[in-house]
Design a protein around this motif. Structure first.
Motif, PDB file in Angstrom:
ATOM      1  N   VAL A 117       0.861  -1.180   0.000  1.00 29.11           N
ATOM      2  CA  VAL A 117       0.000   0.000   0.000  1.00 29.11           C
ATOM      3  C   VAL A 117       0.896   1.227   0.000  1.00 29.11           C
ATOM      4  CG1 VAL A 117      -1.987  -1.064   1.124  1.00 29.11           C
ATOM      5  CG2 VAL A 117      -0.180  -0.055   2.529  1.00 29.11           C
ATOM      6  N   CYS A 118       0.364   2.326  -0.519  1.00 28.85           N
ATOM      7  CA  CYS A 118       1.106   3.584  -0.558  1.00 28.85           C
ATOM      8  C   CYS A 118       0.500   4.577   0.429  1.00 28.85           C
ATOM      9  CB  CYS A 118       1.057   4.201  -1.953  1.00 28.85           C
ATOM     10  SG  CYS A 118       2.424   3.720  -3.005  1.00 28.85           S
ATOM     11  N   LEU A 119       1.362   5.315   1.085  1.00 30.34           N
ATOM     12  CA  LEU A 119       0.954   6.483   1.849  1.00 30.34           C
ATOM     13  C   LEU A 119       1.425   7.694   1.062  1.00 30.34           C
ATOM     14  CD1 LEU A 119      -0.164   7.882   4.383  1.00 30.34           C
ATOM     15  CD2 LEU A 119       2.116   7.650   5.401  1.00 30.34           C
ATOM     16  N   VAL A 120       0.490   8.532   0.630  1.00 28.54           N
ATOM     17  CA  VAL A 120       0.824   9.729  -0.143  1.00 28.54           C
ATOM     18  C   VAL A 120       0.511  10.937   0.719  1.00 28.54           C
ATOM     19  CG1 VAL A 120       0.476  10.999  -2.286  1.00 28.54           C
ATOM     20  CG2 VAL A 120       0.194   8.509  -2.260  1.00 28.54           C
ATOM     21  N   PHE A 125      -8.156  -0.853   4.347  1.00 27.47           N
ATOM     22  CA  PHE A 125      -7.999  -2.312   4.323  1.00 27.47           C
ATOM     23  C   PHE A 125      -9.332  -3.025   4.153  1.00 27.47           C
ATOM     24  CE2 PHE A 125      -3.757  -1.310   5.739  1.00 27.47           C
ATOM     25  CZ  PHE A 125      -3.009  -2.267   5.071  1.00 27.47           C
ATOM     26  N   ASP A 126     -10.436  -2.417   4.584  1.00 28.07           N
ATOM     27  CA  ASP A 126     -11.753  -2.965   4.267  1.00 28.07           C
ATOM     28  C   ASP A 126     -11.946  -3.016   2.754  1.00 28.07           C
ATOM     29  OD1 ASP A 126     -12.406  -3.302   6.889  1.00 28.07           O
ATOM     30  OD2 ASP A 126     -13.772  -1.591   7.015  1.00 28.07           O
ATOM     31  N   ARG A 127     -11.565  -1.940   2.098  1.00 28.69           N
ATOM     32  CA  ARG A 127     -11.729  -1.872   0.633  1.00 28.69           C
ATOM     33  C   ARG A 127     -10.776  -2.837  -0.061  1.00 28.69           C
ATOM     34  NH1 ARG A 127     -14.438   1.201  -2.859  1.00 28.69           N
ATOM     35  NH2 ARG A 127     -15.391   2.357  -1.141  1.00 28.69           N
ATOM     36  N   LEU A 128      -9.575  -2.971   0.473  1.00 24.98           N
ATOM     37  CA  LEU A 128      -8.584  -3.873  -0.128  1.00 24.98           C
ATOM     38  C   LEU A 128      -8.997  -5.334  -0.033  1.00 24.98           C
ATOM     39  CD1 LEU A 128      -5.114  -2.485   1.012  1.00 24.98           C
ATOM     40  CD2 LEU A 128      -5.808  -2.924  -1.337  1.00 24.98           C
ATOM     41  N   THR A 129      -9.616  -5.701   1.079  1.00 27.71           N
ATOM     42  CA  THR A 129      -9.888  -7.113   1.331  1.00 27.71           C
ATOM     43  C   THR A 129     -11.288  -7.552   0.920  1.00 27.71           C
ATOM     44  OG1 THR A 129     -10.509  -6.583   3.617  1.00 27.71           O
ATOM     45  CG2 THR A 129      -8.224  -7.203   3.222  1.00 27.71           C
ATOM     46  N   GLY A 176      -3.279  -0.423  -3.002  1.00 31.83           N
ATOM     47  CA  GLY A 176      -4.135   0.603  -2.413  1.00 31.83           C
ATOM     48  C   GLY A 176      -3.311   1.797  -1.997  1.00 31.83           C
ATOM     49  N   ALA A 177      -3.996   2.902  -1.736  1.00 28.31           N
ATOM     50  CA  ALA A 177      -3.299   4.125  -1.337  1.00 28.31           C
ATOM     51  C   ALA A 177      -4.127   4.887  -0.314  1.00 28.31           C
ATOM     52  CB  ALA A 177      -3.011   5.011  -2.547  1.00 28.31           C
ATOM     53  N   LEU A 218      -0.794   3.052   9.778  1.00 35.62           N
ATOM     54  CA  LEU A 218      -0.824   2.317   8.520  1.00 35.62           C
ATOM     55  C   LEU A 218       0.167   1.161   8.543  1.00 35.62           C
ATOM     56  CD1 LEU A 218      -1.939   2.049   5.660  1.00 35.62           C
ATOM     57  CD2 LEU A 218      -0.178   3.667   4.896  1.00 35.62           C
ATOM     58  N   HIS A 219       1.365   1.398   9.063  1.00 35.52           N
ATOM     59  CA  HIS A 219       2.364   0.329   9.131  1.00 35.52           C
ATOM     60  C   HIS A 219       1.884  -0.808  10.031  1.00 35.52           C
ATOM     61  CE1 HIS A 219       6.046   1.466   6.941  1.00 35.52           C
ATOM     62  NE2 HIS A 219       5.623   2.708   7.093  1.00 35.52           N
ATOM     63  N   ALA A 220       1.247  -0.467  11.151  1.00 37.79           N
ATOM     64  CA  ALA A 220       0.763  -1.512  12.062  1.00 37.79           C
ATOM     65  C   ALA A 220      -0.286  -2.382  11.383  1.00 37.79           C
ATOM     66  CB  ALA A 220       0.188  -0.871  13.325  1.00 37.79           C
ATOM     67  N   ALA A 221      -1.233  -1.733  10.680  1.00 35.75           N
ATOM     68  CA  ALA A 221      -2.271  -2.493   9.985  1.00 35.75           C
ATOM     69  C   ALA A 221      -1.679  -3.307   8.841  1.00 35.75           C
ATOM     70  CB  ALA A 221      -3.345  -1.543   9.455  1.00 35.75           C
ATOM     71  N   ALA A 222      -0.701  -2.731   8.136  1.00 35.18           N
ATOM     72  CA  ALA A 222      -0.072  -3.438   7.026  1.00 35.18           C
ATOM     73  C   ALA A 222       0.697  -4.661   7.528  1.00 35.18           C
ATOM     74  CB  ALA A 222       0.859  -2.504   6.265  1.00 35.18           C
ATOM     75  N   ASP A 223       1.379  -4.531   8.650  1.00 32.39           N
ATOM     76  CA  ASP A 223       2.097  -5.674   9.230  1.00 32.39           C
ATOM     77  C   ASP A 223       1.127  -6.815   9.523  1.00 32.39           C
ATOM     78  OD1 ASP A 223       4.457  -4.284   9.125  1.00 32.39           O
ATOM     79  OD2 ASP A 223       4.470  -3.745  11.249  1.00 32.39           O
TER      80      ASP A 223
END
Length: 338
Positions: A68-71, A312-316, A123-124, A87-92
């Motif tokens: 995922v990207c953080l912009v 992450f809801d949208r991603l999954t 995702g971003a 974001l990093h915690a959720a991504a991990d």
């Protein structure tokens, strides 16, 4: 010495005496159909050879990058840092990596758009502020990029939107300053505080609205930049205090600059809030321990977990969910500095 080639899945399969498919099941976590003994034998060979599955090859098969990207609109901003931590915690937890892109100019925003269009991430999470138009959200939606956008002006259309009631709550803080008798209220804004097309940043718009609402003339000498970092904030307020008619209040559009304002007022021999009241924006934790404690505008508790959850809801989701809007709660938090 020749460089050792990377071990392949076929080597692992041959060494473990299993099929390539079995190795793939084990290393990708889909090993429900593999016996415990076989699984342990494959993992032992994986460790022995130092094998790692190719993310690019997996991406070609699954059409997923697992990134995922953080912009964001700049670097070194505490609120962006907190968002990045969430974001990093959720991504991990989800097994994703995070790429950060800084869109602090139209050129860099366009470059970020090009990278996202090329599929560097699934995702971003976008908080690009002034340069959001250069990201061309419609184009990114067509590329099927999952997105959550933090912005008060954009409408959700194929992506989720997070809003903050900045203008309203900043107005409350400014009303407090003016109704308590302050008549020379300085505005210490970011370098991008006033948009080049004439559309004001919401915090600046709140300032202008408050002056108009209370019948105060706008003095351009009291409107300065300096909210981007502590040193700039200190120097901006230091210069304001040297004016023939200095301010009796400072509204800084970041807590960093507001804390620097307190230091500048103190170092000039004046008192906060007696001589100069100070209000910031952001509600950074250190605002509670500075002396006097900083009055500020922002979330009562910094929490971007709901923002990250939208992405992450949208991603999954197997099917794209309906567009959603999340409004973060903001308040005027009155402490000792005003």
């Amino acid at each position: 010495m020749p460089k050792r080639s990377r071990p392949t899945v076929r080597e692992v399969a041959a060494r473990a005496g299993v099929s390539v498919a079995t190795v793939s099941y084990v290393v990708n976590g889909h090993d429900g159909r593999v016996g415990a003994g076989t699984r342990e034998r494959v993992l032992a060979v994986v460790r022995e050879l130092g094998y790692a599955p190719s993310s690019s090859a997996r991406g070609l098969r699954t059409q997923r990058t697992e990134r995922v990207c953080l912009v964001v609109g700049s670097i070194g901003v505490p609120t962006y840092d907190e968002l990045a931590r969430e974001l990093h915690a959720a991504a991990d937890t989800a097994g994703y990596g995070v790429i950060t892109l800084v869109a602090d100019s139209a050129t860099r925003a366009a470059q970020a758009h090009a990278l996202l269009r090329r599929g560097i991430a699934d995702g971003a999470l976008i908080w690009a502020e002034r340069f959001l138009p250069a990201l061309d959200l419609d184009s990114l939606v067509r590329s099927r990029l999952a997105m959550t956008v933090i912005d008060n002006g954009v409408a959700p259309d194929g992506f989720d939107v997070v809003r903050t009631p900045e203008r309203q709550v900043c107005g409350e803080a400014l009303d407090h300053l003016i109704t308590s008798g302050r008549r020379r209220v300085a505005f210490v804004g970011h370098r991008t505080g006033r948009e080049p097309d004439g559309e004001a940043h919401e915090r600046y718009a709140a300032y202008v609205d408050a002056l108009r609402r209370h019948g105060l003339a706008r003095d351009e000498a009291l409107i300065v930049s300096g909210a981007d970092d502590r040193v700039s904030g200190y120097r901006a307020v230091e210069a304001l205090l040297r004016l023939p008619d200095p301010p009796d209040a400072v509204f800084a559009t970041s807590d960093r600059a507001a804390i620097s304002a307190i230091w500048a007022v103190r170092d000039s021999g004046r008192n906060v809030p007696g001589d100069v009241a100070v209000v910031g924006v952001g509600n950074l934790p250190e605002g509670e321990i500075v002396k006097p404690a900083l009055s500020t505008v922002g979330q009562p508790h910094l929490d971007y977990s709901g923002v990250v959850r939208l992405l992450f809801d949208r991603l999954t989701s197997e099917l794209p969910p309906a567009e959603r809007e999340l409004v973060l709660s903001w308040s005027f938090i009155r402490r000792d500095s005003a």
